[in-house]
Motif scaffolding. Sequence first.
Motif, PDB file in Angstrom:
ATOM      1  N   GLY A 327     -32.225 -53.799  12.761  1.00  0.00           N
ATOM      2  CA  GLY A 327     -32.495 -54.651  13.913  1.00  0.00           C
ATOM      3  C   GLY A 327     -31.840 -56.017  13.871  1.00  0.00           C
ATOM      4  O   GLY A 327     -32.149 -56.881  14.686  1.00  0.00           O
ATOM      5  N   HIS A 353     -34.858 -57.677  11.500  1.00  0.00           N
ATOM      6  CA  HIS A 353     -35.582 -58.230  12.641  1.00  0.00           C
ATOM      7  C   HIS A 353     -36.527 -57.137  13.109  1.00  0.00           C
ATOM      8  O   HIS A 353     -36.087 -56.092  13.586  1.00  0.00           O
ATOM      9  CB  HIS A 353     -34.627 -58.647  13.755  1.00  0.00           C
ATOM     10  CG  HIS A 353     -35.264 -59.548  14.778  1.00  0.00           C
ATOM     11  ND1 HIS A 353     -36.192 -59.093  15.696  1.00  0.00           N
ATOM     12  CD2 HIS A 353     -35.140 -60.877  15.005  1.00  0.00           C
ATOM     13  CE1 HIS A 353     -36.584 -60.100  16.457  1.00  0.00           C
ATOM     14  NE2 HIS A 353     -35.960 -61.208  16.058  1.00  0.00           N
ATOM     15  N   TYR A 354     -37.837 -57.382  12.949  1.00  0.00           N
ATOM     16  CA  TYR A 354     -38.805 -56.305  13.121  1.00  0.00           C
ATOM     17  C   TYR A 354     -39.109 -56.007  14.584  1.00  0.00           C
ATOM     18  O   TYR A 354     -39.356 -54.860  14.950  1.00  0.00           O
ATOM     19  CB  TYR A 354     -40.093 -56.652  12.369  1.00  0.00           C
ATOM     20  CG  TYR A 354     -41.044 -55.491  12.210  1.00  0.00           C
ATOM     21  CD1 TYR A 354     -40.577 -54.237  11.823  1.00  0.00           C
ATOM     22  CD2 TYR A 354     -42.403 -55.641  12.441  1.00  0.00           C
ATOM     23  CE1 TYR A 354     -41.434 -53.163  11.671  1.00  0.00           C
ATOM     24  CE2 TYR A 354     -43.272 -54.569  12.289  1.00  0.00           C
ATOM     25  CZ  TYR A 354     -42.785 -53.333  11.912  1.00  0.00           C
ATOM     26  OH  TYR A 354     -43.641 -52.274  11.765  1.00  0.00           O
ATOM     27  N   GLU A 355     -39.089 -57.017  15.418  1.00  0.00           N
ATOM     28  CA  GLU A 355     -39.366 -56.811  16.840  1.00  0.00           C
ATOM     29  C   GLU A 355     -38.075 -56.459  17.579  1.00  0.00           C
ATOM     30  O   GLU A 355     -36.992 -56.902  17.191  1.00  0.00           O
ATOM     31  CB  GLU A 355     -39.979 -58.073  17.454  1.00  0.00           C
ATOM     32  CG  GLU A 355     -41.338 -58.446  16.883  1.00  0.00           C
ATOM     33  CD  GLU A 355     -42.388 -57.386  17.170  1.00  0.00           C
ATOM     34  OE1 GLU A 355     -42.332 -56.786  18.269  1.00  0.00           O
ATOM     35  OE2 GLU A 355     -43.244 -57.146  16.310  1.00  0.00           O
ATOM     36  N   GLY A 362     -36.212 -52.624  17.169  1.00  0.00           N
ATOM     37  CA  GLY A 362     -36.694 -53.291  15.974  1.00  0.00           C
ATOM     38  C   GLY A 362     -36.426 -52.489  14.717  1.00  0.00           C
ATOM     39  O   GLY A 362     -36.167 -51.277  14.748  1.00  0.00           O
ATOM     40  N   ALA A 577     -36.266 -61.744  11.014  1.00  0.00           N
ATOM     41  CA  ALA A 577     -37.696 -61.803  11.292  1.00  0.00           C
ATOM     42  C   ALA A 577     -38.250 -63.136  10.797  1.00  0.00           C
ATOM     43  O   ALA A 577     -37.824 -63.657   9.764  1.00  0.00           O
ATOM     44  CB  ALA A 577     -38.412 -60.649  10.591  1.00  0.00           C
ATOM     45  N   GLY A 581     -43.160 -61.777  11.334  1.00  0.00           N
ATOM     46  CA  GLY A 581     -42.472 -60.498  11.360  1.00  0.00           C
ATOM     47  C   GLY A 581     -42.294 -59.900   9.978  1.00  0.00           C
ATOM     48  O   GLY A 581     -42.419 -58.682   9.791  1.00  0.00           O
TER      49      GLY A 581
END
Length: 633
Positions: A327, A353-355, A362, A577, A581
């Motif tokens: 992500g 990047h988790y979202e 993500g 994140a 995150g």
Amino acid sequence: MSDDTTHSDLYERVRDEVPSYLDVSDVQYEGPDLVIYTETPQKFAEDSDILGTLAHALRKRVTIRPVSGTQSSPSEAETVIYDVVPDKANVQDLEFHPTTGEVFIEAEKPGLVIGQRGSTIRKITSKVGWNPEVVRTPPMESSTVDNVRSYLTQERAERRDFLADVGAQIHGSPDNAVDWVRITTLGCCREVGRASFVLHTPNTKILVDCGDKPGSDGEVPYLHVPEAMPLTELDAVILTHAHLDHSALLPLLFKYGYDGPIYTTEPTRDLMGLLQLDYLNVASKEGRTPPYSSEQVRQAIKHTIPVAYGNVTDIAPDIKLTMHNAGHILGSATAHLHVGKGFHNIVFSGDVHYEPTRLFNGAVNDFPRAETMIMESTYGRENDFQADTEQSEARVREIIRETHEQGGTVVIPAFAVGRSQELMLVLEEAMREGEIPTMPIYLDGMIREATAIHTAYPEYLRDGLRRRILHEDENPFMAEQFQQVDGGQPMREEIASDEPSVILSTSGMVTGGPIMSWLELLGPESDNTLLFVGYQAEGTLGRRIKSGRTEVALEGGTNRITLHCRIESVSGFSGHADRRGLEQYVEEMNPRPDTILCVHGDDQATDQLSSALYQKHNIRTHQPKNLETFRFP
């Protein structure tokens, strides 16, 4: 299927699995794949289940190739291909390679060339005997994609020999039982930059990433230590993504004798080449001696073995690799390593990047097993919370409107890969919906070329964006507002004296490149705005300006200017994140790791994240220093 020891053993095992009416002329490993050569490719193609059955039985990825001379002529095959493939596929080019029996088909819509469950591909092979390989025509012209494809085509014979050597190494029997695995930190511990780790088993030595440190000339990974040397004994290299703090020094390995594989995703391969060549160019312009040559960049590309997300790939007799979406940027990956026959599982998070963002889904954190994780901690401090994305975008629109109203220009230092494309989507939508005035958006440096590479690999983008690029003929990156700065300094001077605009320019941390010209041209004027939207590493000019310094040295320090422009910073656009995150990434893993090494963050970030994960989840955590070695289990 047990690991084979001789070619005849391998042939006999394949022959036992293949129905008797199908010819098997030869079998060979090419990298992680098993290639079966046959004089009856048409019959293989007529059986839609044979490849799946073979892959399951042999526990290998299987490719069928015709024996040279068993195919129809290229001219006959070309007629059949154009007849079989729907016109809507928009086939752009065909390249026939008799030595491997492959035909490369470049099309605007490769899915129509492949057909449902490969039906069109099989039909082509059944009629002409050639093995089709389908590639997408980039919606935006990309010299990088064209050059990489052309180079790999030219080197096809040599690359085939290389893959055969790699295959023999991968699929041999391990010399020793796997009863330990060690990880040595060669960089990016209690710091951001020069990411690099070396992983040992009793049989294998693998390097993960090999980057530089932004703003710190001369600080490179500790490749000279005994755990890493000699580099010629490395069995493989894994690259998580193309950013220079992870990839910049990979070509150096080839300068010092490494000739093995680099495993990474296909878009990372292309971006890696783009960024490394620019790295050499910037070094030359700044009067520094480049650490390697463009020839070593080409060697790195030639030795790359692309790995798609989710594919389990043998990379050594005792190690399997699976890449998952991280992500972070195009093609960025979290690397899951299965060591031994279930002995230990290690996850290198890479940058995550988790979202989901406008660009990417993500990060994936769903692993069947993960006893140990090496985890990035860039925003690991207790208060490292990024602003809500909608609020951040609203703030950017507000700053642009205010600057436009006073007749000024907004200059945004941006990484060519990732943040620039995110901002392009935000600005295109804002102008299309009338939220900010329509004005030119100038792309300086490699941003346009990096954007073209994004459009060449839409399958790596977020679902909705992929559909816009592929199916709705509404490619947002091709909006007329985007204009490339291709006229050098005279064009920059003209833009600076012209109407209000937005300028996206490399480098993202103001460490060189065209952003320095924009500081000189626009920085002294109070009507203009310098807007930071990305991470500024310690030691970079971007960090110093963001912290309040207005005296800026240009051209090696001989020319100094004072910034009178408005200076703003908006979080929420990072590819990393934030603290929330990172914690959520670990909390939602099932099962969670037994041990986590917190890396890729400064001393405070790694310490505070490490402590929090230990307290919340009772996980053994470490805040390693560079040159520490950890043995598992």
